[in-house]
Design an enzyme around this catalytic site. Sequence first.
Site, PDB file in Angstrom:
ATOM      1  N   SER A  47       0.842  -1.201   0.000  1.00  0.00           N
ATOM      2  CA  SER A  47       0.000   0.000   0.000  1.00  0.00           C
ATOM      3  C   SER A  47       0.877   1.250   0.000  1.00  0.00           C
ATOM      4  CB  SER A  47      -0.931  -0.009   1.224  1.00  0.00           C
ATOM      5  OG  SER A  47      -1.902   1.011   1.115  1.00  0.00           O
ATOM      6  N   ASN A  48       0.335   2.387   0.396  1.00  0.00           N
ATOM      7  CA  ASN A  48       1.102   3.641   0.435  1.00  0.00           C
ATOM      8  C   ASN A  48       0.620   4.471   1.618  1.00  0.00           C
ATOM      9  OD1 ASN A  48      -1.192   5.405  -0.478  1.00  0.00           O
ATOM     10  ND2 ASN A  48      -1.040   4.004  -2.219  1.00  0.00           N
ATOM     11  N   ARG A  49       1.129   5.676   1.751  1.00  0.00           N
ATOM     12  CA  ARG A  49       0.890   6.466   2.972  1.00  0.00           C
ATOM     13  C   ARG A  49      -0.333   7.380   2.891  1.00  0.00           C
ATOM     14  NH1 ARG A  49       4.478  10.000   4.185  1.00  0.00           N
ATOM     15  NH2 ARG A  49       5.786   9.959   2.345  1.00  0.00           N
ATOM     16  N   SER A  50      -1.222   7.186   1.932  1.00  0.00           N
ATOM     17  CA  SER A  50      -2.418   8.039   1.872  1.00  0.00           C
ATOM     18  C   SER A  50      -3.322   7.756   3.076  1.00  0.00           C
ATOM     19  CB  SER A  50      -3.189   7.769   0.580  1.00  0.00           C
ATOM     20  OG  SER A  50      -4.442   8.410   0.633  1.00  0.00           O
TER      21      SER A  50
END
Length: 417
Positions: free
Chosen positions: A215-218
């Site tokens: 995933s990512n940091r959003s």
Amino acid sequence: MESHPHVRVLRGKKIILGVTGGIAAYKAVTVASRLAQAGALVDVLMTEAAQKFVAPLTFSALTGRSVATDLWSLGNGQIMHVALAREVDLFLVAPATANTIAKLALGLADDPLSATALASRGPLLLAPAMETGMWLNPITQQHMQALIQRGAFTVGPMEGRLASGAMGIGRMAEPPQIIEMARKVLGRNGPLAGVHVVITAGGTQEPLDPVRFVSNRSTGKMGMALATSARDFGAEVSIVHSPLQVSVPFGVASVPVRTAAEMRAATFDLLPRTDVLIGAAAVADYRPATVADQKIKKKSGNLDIELVRNPDILGEVGAQRQQSGRPRVMVGFAAETEDLLANAKVKLESKRLDLILVNDVSAPHSGFGTETNQVTLLDKWGDVLPWPLLSKDEVADRLMVWVARRIQGKGLADLGA
Ligand code: PMT
């Protein structure tokens, strides 16, 4: 950063806050304070019973305005309730007891609150609070139905602990919910009334095994600011989102998903009734080629993970746009760390967007997880407009002004900001 202490839909609005005699009157203090801080002009009317719970001075100190406590209170030489009723954007009653609800339904006018309500033309929003038996009594329900049929809005009551210590329905909605509902009522005829805005938000999660994902940091903060703003502009709002670190705003339809494939499916399901699509989600461009049934065990040596391409959601929507005519307006975000404008222009064109907001996600106070964002707008007509560092709420409000003008057939040049 430009300051943004006021909430656009509340700024300068004339709100009457009617406070009646229930223990929840102490929470009306928070409601009055937050509305005033957000820029509303709050005039408080109190019944005699309400004054047994909270002193009028508390409200006048917080709102900076006088409080009407009897039918004959004077403000600027006029009988206050008569003067107040003339111009009101919202008449909020919190808490609304069974007694006051009955008076409002029947048109009685023997205290400053009921008399002003009877004379007022503004929308009425009720936050009922009472014991479960009083709320469920058919006569209270009939009075509520009569008021709703005449156009009144309601928030709550909720289930929970009541003044008697019993648990049940009848607890007043919490101040943040009351304020959110007040915003929704005030915005209902706004520039996006009748428009369905769909927003994607958050970072998609692409599973690797039952406990791990890519995933990512959003966090979803930018998406939620957009949803709140679109709602306040009068739009019907749906938000398609992966798991978030923030909550979905009141009055916004939540469509929870996890992966890019699920986000794509949900976005296409909504497409036949989407007028405006805004892609604020950080969609994973790749996902693990296989998902292990069991937790992947540690072995000696390295672990190679093969990643395959995910669907490009905005790209696919853009490709069918000319054929279906939907969405009428399409906005993307570009998360960039280098060559911001050139990269954003490629995305604007390849995804057939009307507008892209490029954020430098490596800059401090901008991009993932921050309260603020620094974006530059690029539209399909070649206009480029850098905005200063703003709160995400202000970025969202400014974008909604653009969306509203686009819906009316105007471009960036008309924005002049
Ligand atoms: O959620 P926050 O913590 O508040 O952070 C906000 C944000 C930085 C995530 C937000 O401002 C932002 O920039 N969102 C877009 C992030 C992104 O994925 O950008 P991109 O340049 O990779 O994609 C361009 C556009 O295509 C985006 O609108 C994206 O939603 C969309 N896209 C991307 C890939 C994909 N497979 N499908 C898509 O629809």
